[in-house]
Design an enzyme around this catalytic site. Structure first.
Site, short mmCIF file in Angstrom:
data_model
loop_
_atom_site.label_atom_id
_atom_site.label_comp_id
_atom_site.label_asym_id
_atom_site.label_seq_id
_atom_site.Cartn_x
_atom_site.Cartn_y
_atom_site.Cartn_z
N HIS A 141 0.83 -1.32 -0.05
CA HIS A 141 0.12 -0.08 -0.04
C HIS A 141 0.61 1.35 -0.10
O HIS A 141 2.02 1.20 0.35
CB HIS A 141 -0.94 0.03 1.13
N CYS A 161 2.90 -4.50 6.91
CA CYS A 161 2.63 -4.52 5.23
C CYS A 161 3.94 -4.30 4.51
O CYS A 161 5.09 -3.50 5.13
CB CYS A 161 1.74 -3.29 5.06
#
Length: 186
Positions: A141, A161
């Protein structure tokens, strides 16, 4: 006026140190290297944690390299929920969504069956607590708004992430279909 500036710099440094916020800069510049993007439905991604790179490939070979950051500078495999480590292994993009804070988000299928087996082995060996959970929600992301500099300075800030600059996350989001294979290496 000089003493106020000095005080401001010292206070800022102390605040950053207390928050665990440490920038470090590598000898290379965080830039994107690209060949002209080809239309393809057969992309794959290789993320190299030790080099802070996400490499995009298609059936003809290398297409682009994007700078990325992770959850923690401890570049070992994710062991359990909350450790902020980025998992290693083979994954697929299973969903694409717009996250209110992190923008364009490519959700990975972590934990896979292999990840669950590693997790259960570690748990049975006492490497992780008996009440630990494997975690989930791992993806690729964007940074938060106005925080692209984190990528420039290789500041690991996520919960596990893979994060890149907002414009790069949008480019990957627009380009990659659900089902794209993602390999994350140490």
């Amino acid at each position: 006026m000089k003493s106020q500036s000095t005080l401001l710099v010292i206070c800022s440094a102390v605040m950053l140190a207390l928050s665990g916020f440490s920038f470090f800069h590598r000898n290379k510049t965080a830039t994107v290297s690209k060949k002209p993007v080809r239309v393809s439905s057969n992309y794959r991604i290789v993320i190299d944690k030790s080099h802070y790179e996400l490499k995009l490939y298609d059936e003809e070979g290398w297409v682009s390299t994007y700078p990325v950051v992770f959850g923690t500078s401890e570049m070992t495999d994710k062991m359990m929920e909350g450790d902020r480590r980025t998992p290693e292994g083979h994954f697929k993009i299973i969903a694409k969504k717009l996250h209110p804070e992190w923008g364009h988000f490519l959700l990975l299928d972590y934990p896979t069956q292999t990840d669950l087996e590693k997790f259960n082995t570690r748990k049975s060996q006492g490497v992780i607590p008996a009440n630990a959970k494997p975690g989930g929600g791992i993806g690729i992301h964007a940074t938060r708004r106005n925080e692209d500099r984190f990528v420039d300075y290789y500041y690991n800030w996520t919960l596990g992430c893979i994060s890149t600059k907002r414009e790069y996350a949008k480019e990957l989001y627009d380009l990659l279909p659900v089902g794209t294979e993602v390999t994350i290496l140490h």
